[in-house]
Structure formats: C-alpha cells, structure tokens
Design a protein around this motif. Structure first.
Motif, PDB file in Angstrom:
ATOM      1  N   VAL A  86       0.865  -1.174   0.000  1.00 59.06           N
ATOM      2  CA  VAL A  86       0.000   0.000   0.000  1.00 59.06           C
ATOM      3  C   VAL A  86       0.902   1.224   0.000  1.00 59.06           C
ATOM      4  O   VAL A  86       2.025   1.183   0.513  1.00 59.06           O
ATOM      5  N   CYS A 160       1.683  -5.183   1.978  1.00 58.08           N
ATOM      6  CA  CYS A 160       0.290  -5.615   2.141  1.00 58.08           C
ATOM      7  C   CYS A 160       0.059  -6.823   1.240  1.00 58.08           C
ATOM      8  O   CYS A 160       0.018  -6.678   0.020  1.00 58.08           O
ATOM      9  N   LYS A 184      -8.910   0.567   3.723  1.00 54.30           N
ATOM     10  CA  LYS A 184      -7.925   1.573   3.351  1.00 54.30           C
ATOM     11  C   LYS A 184      -7.797   2.647   4.436  1.00 54.30           C
ATOM     12  O   LYS A 184      -6.690   3.133   4.698  1.00 54.30           O
ATOM     13  N   TYR A 187      -5.468   1.426   7.191  1.00 52.96           N
ATOM     14  CA  TYR A 187      -4.064   1.508   6.788  1.00 52.96           C
ATOM     15  C   TYR A 187      -3.586   2.959   6.786  1.00 52.96           C
ATOM     16  O   TYR A 187      -2.475   3.275   7.231  1.00 52.96           O
ATOM     17  N   THR A 188      -4.429   3.853   6.287  1.00 53.70           N
ATOM     18  CA  THR A 188      -4.069   5.270   6.229  1.00 53.70           C
ATOM     19  C   THR A 188      -3.751   5.806   7.613  1.00 53.70           C
ATOM     20  O   THR A 188      -2.758   6.523   7.813  1.00 53.70           O
ATOM     21  N   LEU A 211      -4.780   6.596  -0.754  1.00 55.91           N
ATOM     22  CA  LEU A 211      -4.052   5.353  -0.513  1.00 55.91           C
ATOM     23  C   LEU A 211      -4.271   4.388  -1.662  1.00 55.91           C
ATOM     24  O   LEU A 211      -5.397   4.101  -2.037  1.00 55.91           O
ATOM     25  N   SER A 212      -3.172   3.888  -2.218  1.00 58.14           N
ATOM     26  CA  SER A 212      -3.271   2.826  -3.219  1.00 58.14           C
ATOM     27  C   SER A 212      -3.124   1.487  -2.521  1.00 58.14           C
ATOM     28  O   SER A 212      -2.471   1.380  -1.486  1.00 58.14           O
ATOM     29  N   SER A 213      -3.728   0.453  -3.083  1.00 63.71           N
ATOM     30  CA  SER A 213      -3.657  -0.895  -2.529  1.00 63.71           C
ATOM     31  C   SER A 213      -3.090  -1.828  -3.595  1.00 63.71           C
ATOM     32  O   SER A 213      -2.855  -1.406  -4.737  1.00 63.71           O
TER      33      SER A 213
END
Length: 300
Positions: A86, A160, A184, A187-188, A211-213
């Motif tokens: 991520v 991740c 997300k 995680y952020t 946020l990218s996953s």
C-alpha cells in the motif's frame, strides 16, 4: 521519476520511433517458433523483425504468447510473485523548505527481529505494520518549487499481501464498496501515525491524501497479484535458465526487473543486456564511452 520516461521518449522519437499510449497488445505473434510481431487488442497486426517485452515475465508467457506455446516455459510459473504494498500519497500546503522536509528516505522498523515481526504481520490481517518506508518526492525534484510553489508531497509505503484484498478484485476502481474503504482508512491511519513520529511538522498541513492498494497496482500496472517487484526473489528464481534477455522463441526478447533484479537500476540495466543480445553489440562498452553532445560539438 517522470524525467526518466520523458528522456526516453525524446531519444525514441529522435531515432524515428513511435510511442503509442493506451494501445494494448493482445498477443505476441509466433510463427514456427519465431516472433514476427504483435496483435493489438483492436485487431491491428504490427509486424517486426524483433519483439521486446518488458510487461513482466508472467504476463508475457501466460497472457501474451499463444496458449499452445506456453509449455516451453512452464517452470516460470513455479516462481511466485513478489510482495504487494500500500502507498499513501500526500499533498501538503507548505513548501519543502517551509516544512523542513528532508531529501533522504526513512526506513522505520518496529523491532530488531524483523523477519519474525514481518511473518507475524502476514499471518494477522489488520495487525500493526512492522516496516514503513517514507519518501519526499518534491524535495528531491529541483524543478518542483518553481512549478508548484507553496506545496510539497510525501509518500508512505508498507507491505500488504494481495490475499488481504483479493475478495474485492472483481469490483471496479473507485467503486469497491464500504468495507474496502474501511480497510484503506485503517491503513491510512497507521501510516500517518508513522509519518508524524518522524515528521511532526506535517500534522495539520495535509490537504490531499489517497491510498493505493495491491488492487491499484493490479489495475494500473496489470500485475495479477498486485506485486510491486515482479517475480519473487528466491533461489528458484535465480536458478531458472529461462530468465534471460533472450527466450526460447527466436527474435523474442525480454527486459524489465524480472530479468536481473528489482527496482529502477535492475530494470534499466536489463535494457542494456537486452539491447546487447538484440544488436549483437557490446552496448555496455558503448555506453561507457558515451559523451554528451555538449562535449562533442553536437555529435553524440
């Protein structure tokens, strides 16, 4: 990093090359064991004396070659995919100088026993991330302040596993549902805490965040498991005789980080190796003797 592809495009077009955007290759055309060109998704056939693929070895052999040709490199599928990740992209309403943002990167480990902590994390979805990487792209860009005065950027990255987001892989980008958004958001929050521990001055200055996953990597880079570094780095990978610039198919060549090793340096050097094979010239020797046009009176 944008400077790299801009430089490459200039060289490509200067030498009568053409760059096609959003032009998806459906299949590499093979005739009697020899690559003769590519079939585009729109039906166009582009014939060529040599074909070079840097789409990744798994993508090339599993998706771009004819189905009856893939058995030659079945051993490649025994090699797994590297880790997924991520990445939190942040925009701040202050310049790098004002916020005193560094140009170096941070690697933040929670404990000395990293392998054990990382393994525990992989087995416990939602657990605290054991390693975070923080980078400051705008601080490293000498042209940033002039183009974007009063602003700066930060990236915060962590591992991740793809299996944690696999259940949403059939959903569409930006329409993956509330559970995915909550995943997300969790995680952020973790990544922001890590950032503020080392760069507390960023608190309250963030005006844009996304946020990218691993699904983002899958969507934009077409890696099926959202892997960031291509093939898994194991002895099985480095012992595989097919991971070379040349392939069992005549006139089909490979480049990219699967050929040598991961990252920008590995990918770039694979191009040197691939061009050496394709042109039957010692390109490393030629590069070592290269002088800019400014030193040769206009002759590179």
């Amino acid at each position: 990093s944008g400077s790299i592809h801009k430089c490459m495009i200039d060289v490509l077009e200067k030498n009568n090359g053409q760059l096609a955007l959003k032009a998806e290759v459906k299949e590499i055309l093979i005739d009697k064991g020899k690559a003769i060109g590519v079939l585009m998704k729109n039906g166009d056939r582009i014939l060529a004396g040599k074909v070079l693929s840097n789409a990744g070895v798994h993508n090339t052999f599993n998706h771009l070659l004819p189905a009856d040709s893939r058995e030659l490199c079945a051993s490649l599928n025994e090699i797994g995919s590297s880790t997924a990740h991520v990445c939190l992209y942040l925009g701040l309403d202050g310049s790098d100088r004002e916020l005193n943002l560094p140009r170096h990167n941070f690697w933040i480990y929670d404990e000395y026993g990293f392998d054990e902590g990382y393994e525990r994390h992989l087995q416990s979805p939602g657990s605290k991330v054991p390693l975070v990487y923080i980078s400051f792209p705008s601080a490293k860009d000498p042209a940033w302040a002039e183009k974007h005065p009063g602003m700066s950027t930060i990236q915060v990255m962590a591992a991740c596993p793809y299996k944690w987001v696999e259940r949403w892989e059939e959903s569409k980008w930006k329409k993956r549902g509330e559970e995915y958004d909550a995943f997300k958001a969790s995680y952020t929050e973790q990544l922001l805490e890590k950032l503020f521990d080392v760069v507390p001055q960023a608190r309250g200055r963030i005006v844009q965040q996304e946020l990218s996953s691993p699904l983002s990597t899958r969507h934009f880079s077409n890696y099926s498991r959202g892997e960031i570094y291509g093939m898994e780095h194991t002895p099985l990978r480095f012992n595989n005789v097919h991971l070379r610039a040349h392939t069992p198919y005549k006139n089909l060549f490979l480049a990219g980080q699967d050929i040598i090793t991961v990252g920008v340096g590995g990918a770039l050097f694979s191009g040197v190796i691939a061009s050496t094979r394709m042109l039957s010239r010692n390109m490393l020797w030629r590069i070592s003797r290269y002088k800019p046009e400014s030193q040769t009176g206009g002759k590179a």
